[in-house]
Design a protein around this motif. Sequence first.
Motif, PDB file in Angstrom:
ATOM      1  N   VAL A  66       0.837  -1.205   0.000  1.00 57.26           N
ATOM      2  CA  VAL A  66       0.000   0.000   0.000  1.00 57.26           C
ATOM      3  C   VAL A  66       0.870   1.253   0.000  1.00 57.26           C
ATOM      4  CG1 VAL A  66      -1.629   1.355   1.397  1.00 57.26           C
ATOM      5  CG2 VAL A  66      -2.049  -1.082   1.008  1.00 57.26           C
ATOM      6  N   VAL A  67       1.909   1.275   0.827  1.00 64.17           N
ATOM      7  CA  VAL A  67       2.805   2.437   0.878  1.00 64.17           C
ATOM      8  C   VAL A  67       3.523   2.611  -0.464  1.00 64.17           C
ATOM      9  CG1 VAL A  67       4.927   3.346   1.933  1.00 64.17           C
ATOM     10  CG2 VAL A  67       3.096   2.430   3.376  1.00 64.17           C
ATOM     11  N   GLY A  68       4.055   1.519  -1.011  1.00 62.12           N
ATOM     12  CA  GLY A  68       4.743   1.602  -2.305  1.00 62.12           C
ATOM     13  C   GLY A  68       3.828   2.086  -3.415  1.00 62.12           C
ATOM     14  N   GLY A 130       8.385  -4.958  -5.179  1.00 62.02           N
ATOM     15  CA  GLY A 130       9.538  -4.092  -4.917  1.00 62.02           C
ATOM     16  C   GLY A 130      10.268  -3.728  -6.194  1.00 62.02           C
ATOM     17  N   ARG A 131      10.444  -4.708  -7.064  1.00 61.95           N
ATOM     18  CA  ARG A 131      11.119  -4.433  -8.345  1.00 61.95           C
ATOM     19  C   ARG A 131      10.286  -3.502  -9.229  1.00 61.95           C
ATOM     20  NH1 ARG A 131      13.457 -10.484  -9.574  1.00 61.95           N
ATOM     21  NH2 ARG A 131      15.203 -10.322  -8.132  1.00 61.95           N
ATOM     22  N   HIS A 136       9.526   1.996 -11.411  1.00 65.10           N
ATOM     23  CA  HIS A 136       8.750   3.233 -11.577  1.00 65.10           C
ATOM     24  C   HIS A 136       9.454   4.433 -10.962  1.00 65.10           C
ATOM     25  CE1 HIS A 136       5.085   1.956 -13.537  1.00 65.10           C
ATOM     26  NE2 HIS A 136       5.046   0.874 -12.776  1.00 65.10           N
ATOM     27  N   MET A 137      10.123   4.246  -9.840  1.00 62.69           N
ATOM     28  CA  MET A 137      10.817   5.355  -9.210  1.00 62.69           C
ATOM     29  C   MET A 137      12.054   5.755 -10.014  1.00 62.69           C
ATOM     30  SD  MET A 137       8.840   6.258  -6.888  1.00 62.69           S
ATOM     31  CE  MET A 137       9.754   7.446  -5.937  1.00 62.69           C
TER      32      MET A 137
END
Length: 142
Positions: A66-68, A130-131, A136-137
Amino acid sequence: MLVAAATDFLDGFIARAMNQVTDFGKLLDPIADKICIVTVAVALVLAGDVPLWYAALVVLRDLLIVVGSSLIVTKRKVVVQSVWAGKITVNFIAAYLILAMMRIESLILLKEIFLILSTIFLFISLTVYGRIYQKHMVEGLS
């Protein structure tokens, strides 16, 4: 739990089949899944049917997702869609929780198998998400 899982699958299937997938649906559907799973997991911990460490892993994974996702939406204005690893994980978790709720002695081995599979997939799905978030970041920086 069975009704929630069945209607969730049917809703997603119909949305894709009718080309009605929306960003709102991509956000709301996983949140509803997480609320259902976490609520049942915590209730089963309180009833003594599920180990605390397991529910803590489920809650932590869902919180990180949710945070990501929130960071990606805020920073990149992109809604990250659920991935198959996440869907498989939710199904394994649901199967384990359903077996835990049933309290049928002859299904103990099956319950333990789903505990192991869902724990493995908790980590796999978290790695996959995570990947995706990292990608995206990084794209947002370039």
